[in-house]
Design a protein around this motif. Structure first.
Motif, PDB file in Angstrom:
ATOM      1  N   GLN A  25       0.834  -1.205   0.000  1.00 10.39           N
ATOM      2  CA  GLN A  25       0.000   0.000   0.000  1.00 10.39           C
ATOM      3  C   GLN A  25       0.869   1.257   0.000  1.00 10.39           C
ATOM      4  N   ALA A  26       1.898   1.220   0.816  1.00  5.57           N
ATOM      5  CA  ALA A  26       2.744   2.408   0.962  1.00  5.57           C
ATOM      6  C   ALA A  26       3.460   2.760  -0.336  1.00  5.57           C
ATOM      7  N   ILE A  27       4.066   1.752  -0.975  1.00 10.92           N
ATOM      8  CA  ILE A  27       4.816   2.087  -2.192  1.00 10.92           C
ATOM      9  C   ILE A  27       3.872   2.428  -3.348  1.00 10.92           C
ATOM     10  N   ALA A  28       2.637   1.927  -3.310  1.00  9.97           N
ATOM     11  CA  ALA A  28       1.670   2.327  -4.332  1.00  9.97           C
ATOM     12  C   ALA A  28       1.347   3.812  -4.199  1.00  9.97           C
ATOM     13  N   ASN A  29       1.290   4.297  -2.950  1.00  8.67           N
ATOM     14  CA  ASN A  29       1.057   5.722  -2.721  1.00  8.67           C
ATOM     15  C   ASN A  29       2.292   6.558  -3.060  1.00  8.67           C
ATOM     16  N   LEU A  30       3.464   5.992  -2.760  1.00 11.69           N
ATOM     17  CA  LEU A  30       4.709   6.734  -2.968  1.00 11.69           C
ATOM     18  C   LEU A  30       5.128   6.792  -4.423  1.00 11.69           C
ATOM     19  N   PHE A  31       4.775   5.753  -5.190  1.00 12.36           N
ATOM     20  CA  PHE A  31       5.184   5.685  -6.597  1.00 12.36           C
ATOM     21  C   PHE A  31       3.958   5.420  -7.481  1.00 12.36           C
ATOM     22  N   PRO A  32       3.047   6.388  -7.583  1.00 18.41           N
ATOM     23  CA  PRO A  32       1.779   6.176  -8.314  1.00 18.41           C
ATOM     24  C   PRO A  32       1.948   6.002  -9.817  1.00 18.41           C
ATOM     25  N   GLU A  33       3.149   6.287 -10.332  1.00 19.14           N
ATOM     26  CA  GLU A  33       3.355   6.128 -11.771  1.00 19.14           C
ATOM     27  C   GLU A  33       3.450   4.662 -12.179  1.00 19.14           C
ATOM     28  N   TYR A  34       3.564   3.758 -11.184  1.00 21.35           N
ATOM     29  CA  TYR A  34       3.619   2.325 -11.468  1.00 21.35           C
ATOM     30  C   TYR A  34       2.359   1.646 -10.922  1.00 21.35           C
ATOM     31  N   SER A  35       1.882   0.646 -11.630  1.00 18.44           N
ATOM     32  CA  SER A  35       0.658  -0.032 -11.216  1.00 18.44           C
ATOM     33  C   SER A  35       0.888  -0.828  -9.934  1.00 18.44           C
ATOM     34  N   ARG A  36      -0.184  -1.063  -9.187  1.00 23.45           N
ATOM     35  CA  ARG A  36      -0.089  -1.831  -7.944  1.00 23.45           C
ATOM     36  C   ARG A  36       0.392  -3.255  -8.214  1.00 23.45           C
ATOM     37  N   SER A  37      -0.081  -3.846  -9.301  1.00 28.14           N
ATOM     38  CA  SER A  37       0.321  -5.212  -9.617  1.00 28.14           C
ATOM     39  C   SER A  37       1.810  -5.286  -9.942  1.00 28.14           C
ATOM     40  N   LYS A  38       2.329  -4.267 -10.644  1.00 32.04           N
ATOM     41  CA  LYS A  38       3.758  -4.240 -10.960  1.00 32.04           C
ATOM     42  C   LYS A  38       4.593  -4.102  -9.690  1.00 32.04           C
ATOM     43  N   LEU A  39       4.177  -3.215  -8.782  1.00 33.15           N
ATOM     44  CA  LEU A  39       4.908  -3.014  -7.537  1.00 33.15           C
ATOM     45  C   LEU A  39       4.877  -4.271  -6.667  1.00 33.15           C
ATOM     46  N   LYS A  40       3.729  -4.930  -6.622  1.00 34.80           N
ATOM     47  CA  LYS A  40       3.636  -6.165  -5.837  1.00 34.80           C
ATOM     48  C   LYS A  40       4.557  -7.243  -6.404  1.00 34.80           C
ATOM     49  N   THR A  41       4.632  -7.330  -7.737  1.00 37.24           N
ATOM     50  CA  THR A  41       5.540  -8.292  -8.371  1.00 37.24           C
ATOM     51  C   THR A  41       6.980  -8.009  -8.007  1.00 37.24           C
ATOM     52  N   TRP A  42       7.349  -6.730  -7.962  1.00 37.07           N
ATOM     53  CA  TRP A  42       8.716  -6.371  -7.592  1.00 37.07           C
ATOM     54  C   TRP A  42       9.017  -6.768  -6.146  1.00 37.07           C
ATOM     55  N   ILE A  43       8.028  -6.630  -5.253  1.00 31.92           N
ATOM     56  CA  ILE A  43       8.228  -7.068  -3.862  1.00 31.92           C
ATOM     57  C   ILE A  43       8.492  -8.570  -3.824  1.00 31.92           C
ATOM     58  N   LEU A  44       7.619  -9.327  -4.476  1.00 31.89           N
ATOM     59  CA  LEU A  44       7.727 -10.786  -4.470  1.00 31.89           C
ATOM     60  C   LEU A  44       9.028 -11.268  -5.114  1.00 31.89           C
ATOM     61  N   ASP A  45       9.534 -10.493  -6.078  1.00 31.45           N
ATOM     62  CA  ASP A  45      10.767 -10.872  -6.775  1.00 31.45           C
ATOM     63  C   ASP A  45      12.029 -10.427  -6.036  1.00 31.45           C
ATOM     64  N   GLY A  46      11.858  -9.826  -4.870  1.00 30.29           N
ATOM     65  CA  GLY A  46      13.022  -9.417  -4.090  1.00 30.29           C
ATOM     66  C   GLY A  46      13.673  -8.139  -4.562  1.00 30.29           C
ATOM     67  N   CYS A  47      12.937  -7.301  -5.245  1.00 30.49           N
ATOM     68  CA  CYS A  47      13.490  -6.053  -5.785  1.00 30.49           C
ATOM     69  C   CYS A  47      13.329  -4.872  -4.833  1.00 30.49           C
ATOM     70  N   VAL A  48      12.663  -5.098  -3.679  1.00 28.79           N
ATOM     71  CA  VAL A  48      12.364  -3.999  -2.763  1.00 28.79           C
ATOM     72  C   VAL A  48      13.125  -4.207  -1.454  1.00 28.79           C
ATOM     73  N   GLN A  49      13.805  -3.139  -1.011  1.00 28.53           N
ATOM     74  CA  GLN A  49      14.523  -3.182   0.262  1.00 28.53           C
ATOM     75  C   GLN A  49      13.900  -2.178   1.234  1.00 28.53           C
ATOM     76  N   VAL A  50      13.777  -2.607   2.484  1.00 28.80           N
ATOM     77  CA  VAL A  50      13.319  -1.729   3.565  1.00 28.80           C
ATOM     78  C   VAL A  50      14.451  -1.651   4.582  1.00 28.80           C
ATOM     79  N   ASN A  51      14.967  -0.451   4.784  1.00 28.26           N
ATOM     80  CA  ASN A  51      16.123  -0.252   5.671  1.00 28.26           C
ATOM     81  C   ASN A  51      17.270  -1.186   5.302  1.00 28.26           C
ATOM     82  N   ASP A  52      17.532  -1.253   3.992  1.00 25.09           N
ATOM     83  CA  ASP A  52      18.650  -2.016   3.421  1.00 25.09           C
ATOM     84  C   ASP A  52      18.492  -3.528   3.531  1.00 25.09           C
ATOM     85  N   GLN A  53      17.282  -3.996   3.882  1.00 24.08           N
ATOM     86  CA  GLN A  53      17.015  -5.421   3.943  1.00 24.08           C
ATOM     87  C   GLN A  53      15.940  -5.778   2.905  1.00 24.08           C
TER      88      GLN A  53
END
Length: 326
Positions: A25-53
């Protein structure tokens, strides 16, 4: 679609506004130029880091003040040359753009028109638009039809607008000057498909796709009529084909209108305007739609271009001299 890739690097330091939100939800609000489904795929694929993790859990709750980094790749959907071509922008925000297209401007590159199109202009004007199919072009206007077009600046906006087109909730109204006298408004409900022998043209065909055009009379002249038209469907060349089918082709239409028809005793000014019009007298005058982010119903209007205005003046002067019935 091209298989070439573009690297996406995004970084943000959040604040308390994300407290209690899920990561997706947070990154969908922060990066509205990308679709929610695309952002969720990036999370699942390990492309997203929170506090360097690396975080692969879309539902992970945030506390606020996290550092979020996204390193991903996206397929480039459009590969054409970006060109600095001026666009008449009627409305723009981070989700959509509405332009007033002039005559003699092709919307999408094709045979004989690889450059100098609306798409080439969009690639130069909107960073990242190459990641959106057709560079955000949702619907087209013919090269020599003027008027309003909406452009989606994000995948999410494009999906929303395409759904409106398909469900017929997007409203598109046109003005046209046609040959002959139409007494009253009406509709043409005839299917349209490829011409049987001229494959670059369209025609009313029994096995074509359903097509409905509503029209009403704005003003009658001695041998012409000024119409307001509304599309229910959006077939290629729909208005031009339907008007020609009912024997009232659009003035100046080089493909479906035939040779210019001059009324008897036409003034020099009228002849000059009719013969000088090098395109179909068709203009996308009004566009209405639900905003893809706010759901607000919005309407834009574009005034008639100069060539159609001058033709209407000449037709009005001719009618004042000769009357409606010559």
């Amino acid at each position: 679609m091209s298989a070439s890739q573009k690297t996406i690097n995004l970084f943000v330091e959040t604040d308390l506004s994300v407290h209690g939100l899920r990561l997706d939800q947070a990154i969908a609000n922060l990066f509205p130029e990308y679709s929610r489904s695309k952002l969720k795929t990036w999370i699942l694929d390990g492309c997203v880091q929170v506090n360097d993790q690396v975080c692969t859990v879309p539902r992970q709750k945030l506390d606020g003040f996290e550092r979020i980094k996204i390193e991903a790749t996206a397929e480039v959907q459009v590969e054409h040359t970006a060109e600095d071509i001026a666009l008449d922008i009627v409305y723009e925000d981070e989700h959509i753009m509405v332009i007033n297209k002039p005559a003699d401007l092709v919307v999408h590159p094709g045979a004989g028109n690889a450059q100098g199109t609306v798409l080439n202009a969009l690639l130069a004007y909107i960073p990242g638009i190459e990641l959106v199919p057709r560079a955000g072009i949702v619907h087209r206007l013919d090269k020599d039809t003027t008027g309003l077009m909406v452009i989606a600046k994000t995948l999410e906006a494009q999906t929303h607008l395409v759904e409106q087109l398909q469900s017929r909730t997007m409203s598109r109204e046109y003005e046209a000057i046609v040959t002959g006298n139409l007494v009253a408004g009406g509709l043409v409900d005839k299917p349209i498909g490829r011409h049987a022998t001229k494959r670059t043209l369209m025609a009313v065909r029994e096995l074509g796709k359903p097509a409905t055009t509503h029209y009403r009379v704005m003003k009658k002249f001695r041998a012409h009529t000024h119409l307001r038209l509304k599309l229910e469907t959006g077939r290629t060349h729909q208005i031009r084909v339907h008007m020609a089918y009912i024997k009232h082709p659009i003035v100046g239409d080089p493909t479906y209108g035939g040779r210019p028809r001059l009324p008897k005793n036409a003034s020099d000014a009228m002849v000059q305007q009719l013969r000088g019009l090098k395109r179909q007298a068709l203009h996308a005058a009004q566009l209405s739609l639900f905003h893809p982010a706010t759901e607000e119903w919005l309407t834009w209007q574009a005034p008639l271009p100069e060539d159609m205005q001058q033709l209407l003046i000449a037709l009005d002067d001719d009618t004042a001299i000769h009357g409606l019935d010559d």
